[in-house]
Scaffold this motif. Sequence first.
Motif, PDB file in Angstrom:
ATOM      1  N   GLU A  99       0.828  -1.205   0.000  1.00  0.00           N
ATOM      2  CA  GLU A  99       0.000   0.000   0.000  1.00  0.00           C
ATOM      3  C   GLU A  99       0.863   1.257   0.000  1.00  0.00           C
ATOM      4  O   GLU A  99       0.553   2.219  -0.727  1.00  0.00           O
ATOM      5  CB  GLU A  99      -0.923  -0.012   1.228  1.00  0.00           C
ATOM      6  CG  GLU A  99      -2.056  -1.024   1.125  1.00  0.00           C
ATOM      7  CD  GLU A  99      -2.793  -1.204   2.433  1.00  0.00           C
ATOM      8  OE1 GLU A  99      -3.982  -1.591   2.391  1.00  0.00           O
ATOM      9  OE2 GLU A  99      -2.189  -0.973   3.510  1.00  0.00           O
ATOM     10  N   ILE A 100       1.914   1.249   0.777  1.00  0.00           N
ATOM     11  CA  ILE A 100       2.813   2.404   0.800  1.00  0.00           C
ATOM     12  C   ILE A 100       3.469   2.585  -0.563  1.00  0.00           C
ATOM     13  O   ILE A 100       3.583   3.701  -1.071  1.00  0.00           O
ATOM     14  CB  ILE A 100       3.880   2.244   1.908  1.00  0.00           C
ATOM     15  CG1 ILE A 100       3.216   2.327   3.278  1.00  0.00           C
ATOM     16  CG2 ILE A 100       4.966   3.303   1.778  1.00  0.00           C
ATOM     17  CD1 ILE A 100       4.142   2.037   4.436  1.00  0.00           C
ATOM     18  N   ARG A 101       3.879   1.488  -1.172  1.00  0.00           N
ATOM     19  CA  ARG A 101       4.480   1.550  -2.505  1.00  0.00           C
ATOM     20  C   ARG A 101       3.486   2.124  -3.517  1.00  0.00           C
ATOM     21  O   ARG A 101       3.841   2.958  -4.365  1.00  0.00           O
ATOM     22  CB  ARG A 101       4.934   0.151  -2.936  1.00  0.00           C
ATOM     23  CG  ARG A 101       5.838   0.138  -4.150  1.00  0.00           C
ATOM     24  CD  ARG A 101       6.310  -1.262  -4.484  1.00  0.00           C
ATOM     25  NE  ARG A 101       7.046  -1.860  -3.378  1.00  0.00           N
ATOM     26  CZ  ARG A 101       6.627  -2.918  -2.696  1.00  0.00           C
ATOM     27  NH1 ARG A 101       5.473  -3.502  -3.002  1.00  0.00           N
ATOM     28  NH2 ARG A 101       7.349  -3.413  -1.711  1.00  0.00           N
ATOM     29  N   GLU A 102       2.249   1.696  -3.416  1.00  0.00           N
ATOM     30  CA  GLU A 102       1.212   2.197  -4.326  1.00  0.00           C
ATOM     31  C   GLU A 102       0.956   3.682  -4.101  1.00  0.00           C
ATOM     32  O   GLU A 102       0.814   4.455  -5.054  1.00  0.00           O
ATOM     33  CB  GLU A 102      -0.074   1.401  -4.119  1.00  0.00           C
ATOM     34  CG  GLU A 102      -1.208   1.799  -5.039  1.00  0.00           C
ATOM     35  CD  GLU A 102      -2.454   0.961  -4.825  1.00  0.00           C
ATOM     36  OE1 GLU A 102      -3.558   1.456  -5.146  1.00  0.00           O
ATOM     37  OE2 GLU A 102      -2.334  -0.180  -4.339  1.00  0.00           O
ATOM     38  N   LEU A 103       0.907   4.092  -2.842  1.00  0.00           N
ATOM     39  CA  LEU A 103       0.656   5.499  -2.526  1.00  0.00           C
ATOM     40  C   LEU A 103       1.781   6.402  -3.013  1.00  0.00           C
ATOM     41  O   LEU A 103       1.537   7.551  -3.406  1.00  0.00           O
ATOM     42  CB  LEU A 103       0.479   5.678  -1.019  1.00  0.00           C
ATOM     43  CG  LEU A 103      -0.811   5.133  -0.407  1.00  0.00           C
ATOM     44  CD1 LEU A 103      -0.740   5.175   1.108  1.00  0.00           C
ATOM     45  CD2 LEU A 103      -2.021   5.936  -0.904  1.00  0.00           C
ATOM     46  N   MET A 104       3.006   5.920  -3.008  1.00  0.00           N
ATOM     47  CA  MET A 104       4.150   6.741  -3.377  1.00  0.00           C
ATOM     48  C   MET A 104       4.415   6.744  -4.877  1.00  0.00           C
ATOM     49  O   MET A 104       5.335   7.412  -5.347  1.00  0.00           O
ATOM     50  CB  MET A 104       5.383   6.273  -2.612  1.00  0.00           C
ATOM     51  CG  MET A 104       5.278   6.492  -1.111  1.00  0.00           C
ATOM     52  SD  MET A 104       6.736   5.971  -0.175  1.00  0.00           S
ATOM     53  CE  MET A 104       7.922   7.196  -0.681  1.00  0.00           C
ATOM     54  N   THR A 105       3.589   6.025  -5.635  1.00  0.00           N
ATOM     55  CA  THR A 105       3.746   5.984  -7.090  1.00  0.00           C
ATOM     56  C   THR A 105       3.304   7.307  -7.714  1.00  0.00           C
ATOM     57  O   THR A 105       2.187   7.769  -7.489  1.00  0.00           O
ATOM     58  CB  THR A 105       2.924   4.833  -7.695  1.00  0.00           C
ATOM     59  OG1 THR A 105       3.354   3.598  -7.126  1.00  0.00           O
ATOM     60  CG2 THR A 105       3.091   4.783  -9.213  1.00  0.00           C
ATOM     61  N   LYS A 106       4.183   7.915  -8.506  1.00  0.00           N
ATOM     62  CA  LYS A 106       3.901   9.208  -9.126  1.00  0.00           C
ATOM     63  C   LYS A 106       3.343   9.015 -10.535  1.00  0.00           C
ATOM     64  O   LYS A 106       3.684   8.057 -11.216  1.00  0.00           O
ATOM     65  CB  LYS A 106       5.162  10.060  -9.162  1.00  0.00           C
ATOM     66  CG  LYS A 106       5.762  10.330  -7.787  1.00  0.00           C
ATOM     67  CD  LYS A 106       7.164  10.902  -7.901  1.00  0.00           C
ATOM     68  CE  LYS A 106       7.842  10.955  -6.549  1.00  0.00           C
ATOM     69  NZ  LYS A 106       9.258  11.368  -6.651  1.00  0.00           N
ATOM     70  N   ASN A 107       2.522   9.954 -10.939  1.00  0.00           N
ATOM     71  CA  ASN A 107       1.867   9.887 -12.241  1.00  0.00           C
ATOM     72  C   ASN A 107       1.980  11.250 -12.911  1.00  0.00           C
ATOM     73  O   ASN A 107       1.360  12.215 -12.480  1.00  0.00           O
ATOM     74  CB  ASN A 107       0.394   9.496 -12.052  1.00  0.00           C
ATOM     75  CG  ASN A 107      -0.318   9.264 -13.355  1.00  0.00           C
ATOM     76  OD1 ASN A 107      -0.264  10.087 -14.262  1.00  0.00           O
ATOM     77  ND2 ASN A 107      -1.028   8.140 -13.458  1.00  0.00           N
ATOM     78  N   ASN A 108       2.799  11.333 -13.962  1.00  0.00           N
ATOM     79  CA  ASN A 108       3.038  12.612 -14.632  1.00  0.00           C
ATOM     80  C   ASN A 108       1.773  13.197 -15.243  1.00  0.00           C
ATOM     81  O   ASN A 108       1.592  14.424 -15.280  1.00  0.00           O
ATOM     82  CB  ASN A 108       4.103  12.464 -15.714  1.00  0.00           C
ATOM     83  CG  ASN A 108       5.506  12.363 -15.135  1.00  0.00           C
ATOM     84  OD1 ASN A 108       5.713  12.618 -13.943  1.00  0.00           O
ATOM     85  ND2 ASN A 108       6.472  11.992 -15.960  1.00  0.00           N
ATOM     86  N   LEU A 109       0.889  12.310 -15.737  1.00  0.00           N
ATOM     87  CA  LEU A 109      -0.339  12.793 -16.355  1.00  0.00           C
ATOM     88  C   LEU A 109      -1.235  13.471 -15.324  1.00  0.00           C
ATOM     89  O   LEU A 109      -1.774  14.563 -15.568  1.00  0.00           O
ATOM     90  CB  LEU A 109      -1.081  11.628 -17.021  1.00  0.00           C
ATOM     91  CG  LEU A 109      -2.326  12.007 -17.845  1.00  0.00           C
ATOM     92  CD1 LEU A 109      -1.933  12.945 -18.989  1.00  0.00           C
ATOM     93  CD2 LEU A 109      -2.996  10.751 -18.392  1.00  0.00           C
ATOM     94  N   ARG A 110      -1.384  12.858 -14.153  1.00  0.00           N
ATOM     95  CA  ARG A 110      -2.210  13.445 -13.096  1.00  0.00           C
ATOM     96  C   ARG A 110      -1.577  14.735 -12.575  1.00  0.00           C
ATOM     97  O   ARG A 110      -2.283  15.710 -12.279  1.00  0.00           O
ATOM     98  CB  ARG A 110      -2.408  12.446 -11.965  1.00  0.00           C
ATOM     99  CG  ARG A 110      -3.220  11.229 -12.333  1.00  0.00           C
ATOM    100  CD  ARG A 110      -3.522  10.357 -11.128  1.00  0.00           C
ATOM    101  NE  ARG A 110      -4.486  10.975 -10.233  1.00  0.00           N
ATOM    102  CZ  ARG A 110      -4.898  10.436  -9.092  1.00  0.00           C
ATOM    103  NH1 ARG A 110      -4.407   9.264  -8.709  1.00  0.00           N
ATOM    104  NH2 ARG A 110      -5.761  11.057  -8.332  1.00  0.00           N
TER     105      ARG A 110
END
Length: 298
Positions: free
Chosen positions: A11-22
């Motif tokens: 969950e922490i890994r998922e939360l820290m995932t960045k998305n340039n489009l967003r």
Amino acid sequence: MKAHDILSRQEIRELMTKNNLRATWIIASCWAWVIAAMTLVAIWPNVVTIILAVLIIGGRQLSFAILMHDCGHNSLFKSTKLNQFMGTWLAAAPVFSDMQTYSRQHSIHHKDVGTSKDPDLVNYSGYPITKPSMVRKVLRDLIGLTALKYWFYILETRLQGNKSMISNIALCRALAVNLVLFLGCYLLNVPWLYWVWFLAYNTTYFLFLRIRHVGEHAAVPNPLSKDMFENTRTTLASWWERILVCPVYVNYHIEHHLLPSVPPYNLRQMHKWLVSRNAYANTPLPSGYIAMLRTVVI
């Protein structure tokens, strides 16, 4: 309480995932609000549209300050260079801020929040305050006295050659970006429209900035605690509050202090997971900023 006490590694890994489009969408939508508000005034110039535009633009100027903060954490875009560029030119410069100076001071805030070492302490340490005192603060913001104090501070530090919250290079960038805004209005044959932007910056921006600071750390359960569930506040915001006083998810401030590297667009999901784990069992969550202000005014 630490993030790993509540959330799984996945969950922490998922939360820290960045998305340039967003990230790009957030910046673009903030500027779209500004353009829409100024267009409204250009088409129907009257007292009502100007007041509405000053409110909306002040809220978007606050969003630029917050996005500067997020880029300073290197949490908005995947690339450090992109965070530096976007944060410097499209977030910090329009509101006369310096992302590099701010980021250095803000790292101290996260480490020493609530203590005498916290550079942000002056923004929230005096609360709770009386109703007359709060009214005076709001009036000073709305009539431009708070902004005037900031302008005098910049002028004084330049004349005395002292270090300032905004460096000479950052000030030149800010002047250049604001000149571009003015020239854009000039080329569209509405040069006076820039002053709607400037009016918002000198009034509602500083008011909304004050409310943001108060909402984050003022009159919390235990300001000297090392636990962010006691020294920081998350406020549940309505749609109109997200437009004005808490844009780009800044109301999720406990979540931000729990994991500062989480992109702002993931903070809402983080909040949902924390609620499902009963993490706020002993933590007040005000339902809106009016309710929050009631807790800091006596």
